[in-house]
Design a protein around this motif. Structure first.
Motif, PDB file in Angstrom:
ATOM      1  N   VAL A  14     -19.303 -27.548  36.200  1.00 41.09           N
ATOM      2  CA  VAL A  14     -20.611 -27.820  36.800  1.00 41.09           C
ATOM      3  C   VAL A  14     -20.633 -29.185  37.469  1.00 41.09           C
ATOM      4  O   VAL A  14     -21.119 -29.331  38.595  1.00 41.09           O
ATOM      5  N   ALA A  97     -24.432 -33.107  33.265  1.00 40.51           N
ATOM      6  CA  ALA A  97     -23.722 -31.827  33.257  1.00 40.51           C
ATOM      7  C   ALA A  97     -22.686 -31.769  32.141  1.00 40.51           C
ATOM      8  O   ALA A  97     -21.641 -31.140  32.287  1.00 40.51           O
ATOM      9  N   THR A 124     -30.696 -31.943  34.910  1.00 38.10           N
ATOM     10  CA  THR A 124     -29.691 -31.471  33.957  1.00 38.10           C
ATOM     11  C   THR A 124     -29.456 -29.973  34.066  1.00 38.10           C
ATOM     12  O   THR A 124     -30.344 -29.220  34.470  1.00 38.10           O
ATOM     13  N   SER A 125     -28.251 -29.561  33.693  1.00 36.11           N
ATOM     14  CA  SER A 125     -27.921 -28.143  33.570  1.00 36.11           C
ATOM     15  C   SER A 125     -27.752 -27.770  32.102  1.00 36.11           C
ATOM     16  O   SER A 125     -27.434 -26.624  31.779  1.00 36.11           O
ATOM     17  N   ALA A 152     -31.503 -25.525  36.332  1.00 36.19           N
ATOM     18  CA  ALA A 152     -30.153 -24.986  36.146  1.00 36.19           C
ATOM     19  C   ALA A 152     -29.842 -24.637  34.696  1.00 36.19           C
ATOM     20  O   ALA A 152     -28.844 -23.970  34.420  1.00 36.19           O
ATOM     21  N   SER A 153     -30.688 -25.064  33.756  1.00 36.41           N
ATOM     22  CA  SER A 153     -30.409 -24.809  32.347  1.00 36.41           C
ATOM     23  C   SER A 153     -30.695 -23.372  31.930  1.00 36.41           C
ATOM     24  O   SER A 153     -30.260 -22.932  30.871  1.00 36.41           O
ATOM     25  N   GLY A 156     -29.076 -20.266  36.233  1.00 41.21           N
ATOM     26  CA  GLY A 156     -28.146 -20.491  37.335  1.00 41.21           C
ATOM     27  C   GLY A 156     -28.905 -20.541  38.648  1.00 41.21           C
ATOM     28  O   GLY A 156     -29.828 -21.342  38.827  1.00 41.21           O
ATOM     29  N   THR A 323     -24.465 -22.926  39.818  1.00 33.49           N
ATOM     30  CA  THR A 323     -25.281 -23.755  38.934  1.00 33.49           C
ATOM     31  C   THR A 323     -25.608 -25.086  39.597  1.00 33.49           C
ATOM     32  O   THR A 323     -26.731 -25.591  39.495  1.00 33.49           O
ATOM     33  N   MET A 327     -29.115 -27.427  40.573  1.00 31.23           N
ATOM     34  CA  MET A 327     -29.290 -28.863  40.341  1.00 31.23           C
ATOM     35  C   MET A 327     -29.626 -29.576  41.643  1.00 31.23           C
ATOM     36  O   MET A 327     -30.449 -30.509  41.658  1.00 31.23           O
TER      37      MET A 327
END
Length: 340
Positions: A14, A97, A124-125, A152-153, A156, A323, A327
């Protein structure tokens, strides 16, 4: 033209995707927003590359893939790691990430709280710290007048949090039901189309890089449960924690069960339900031809609203660039807010 300095913490798939997307889109961002994106620091678990004037995105990816060490980045490689990276170079937005940790949320929790304490915005993912410490993180962001974005968490490329918060703000979201894990959807889809066993299909997905070497978080429903907690908090306003979710994975699903469901016009899918009455991840029967009839690594979710009825979204649920694209969308939201 104003510089927007980025710090990327975590440089696996990521994090590298973020660097690639910055490389691809920085000229577009410059043209539209008069903002010059500049990656000034990048770190993995043991080393970093730091330069106030900006690092070359392609060189970062090349060095990481060829040597495995960001410290080998020409001239600006460093052995600084962890929280110290956040003090080593001034930045504006933390692109967090690091790998998801559902035991204690680290290092994402500490990195995020430090960034907020320093007055920095965070994208943040990561799912772990959000599933375990959602309110603590949100309170810290608000107390320090920082922006916290985490599209993105959950899905996707599938827009769900921003959809609810930005596109459907007049609606009360009553529930969310969907497929929130691409790995399990791939496995169940292949078992349905090929008639293969769970064990054989899991092995195939691992060989293709779709499932992790240790697939527990995906196949036992843990990943989807984390996403359920995030959606409960951020979209429905339910102060949920991970332990509030009833979780059952797909490892007990047999090819015989899938065949029986198929003959009766149904599919078996790992479904997440987010509602005031039920927080659950479990295999369920869904009708063929319904919105839940999706294959491969796709994710989908149906948001039940009071004004707009049911709104269904779908998108690729995993992947480095995919992903990272979510972000980047969140980063653009930060740019828009800060430019107003």
């Amino acid at each position: 033209m104003k510089d927007l300095k980025l710090c990327i913490m975590g440089f696996g798939a990521v994090g590298q995707g973020v660097a690639k997307v910055v490389s691809l889109k920085k000229e577009t961002i410059k043209d539209i927003y008069n903002i010059n994106l500049k990656i000034v620091s990048v770190a993995d678990s043991s080393s970093s590359a730091i330069c106030e004037d900006g690092l070359n995105e392609d060189e970062l990816i090349k060095v990481k893939n060829e040597t495995g060490k960001l410290s080998d980045y020409p001239e600006y490689g460093s052995n600084i790691s962890g929280l110290d990276v956040l003090d080593a170079c001034d930045y504006d937005v933390l692109m967090e990430a690091t790998p998801t940790n559902i035991k204690d949320g680290e290092p994402a929790r500490s990195l995020t709280l430090k960034a907020f304490g320093d007055g920095k915005d965070v994208v943040t993912s990561n799912k772990g710290h959000l599933a375990l410490n959602y309110q603590e993180l949100l309170d810290a962001a608000n107390e320090n007048d920082c922006i916290f974005k985490f599209e993105a968490s959950v899905g996707g490329t599938m827009p769900i949090i921003n959809l609810a918060q930005e596109t459907l703000p007049a609606n009360k979201i009553e529930s969310i039901i969907g497929i929130l894990n691409g790995t399990t959807n791939y496995i169940l889809s292949r078992m349905t189309s090929e008639g293969t066993s769970y064990e054989d299909t899991l092995k195939e997905s691992q060989e293709l890089g779709i499932a992790e070497t240790n697939p527990t978080q995906d196949v036992e429903g843990i990943d989807a449960a984390c996403k359920t907690v995030i959606l409960a908090n951020s979209v429905l306003g339910i102060p949920a924690k991970y332990e509030d979710v009833k979780v059952k994975g797909i490892s007990d699903i047999t090819s015989e069960a899938i065949s029986l469901a198929d003959k009766q016009g149904y599919l078996i899918k790992l479904i997440a339900e987010v509602s005031p009455d039920n927080l659950e991840v479990s295999p369920r029967l869904v009708k063929k031809g319904s919105p839940y009839d999706i294959n491969g690594t796709l994710n989908m979710a149906t948001l039940k609203t009071d004004l707009s009825g049911e709104v269904t979204v779908m998108g690729i649920g995993a992947g480095s660039v995919e992903t990272a694209s979510a972000m980047m969308t969140d980063l653009i939201h930060v740019i828009r807010i800060r430019n107003n």
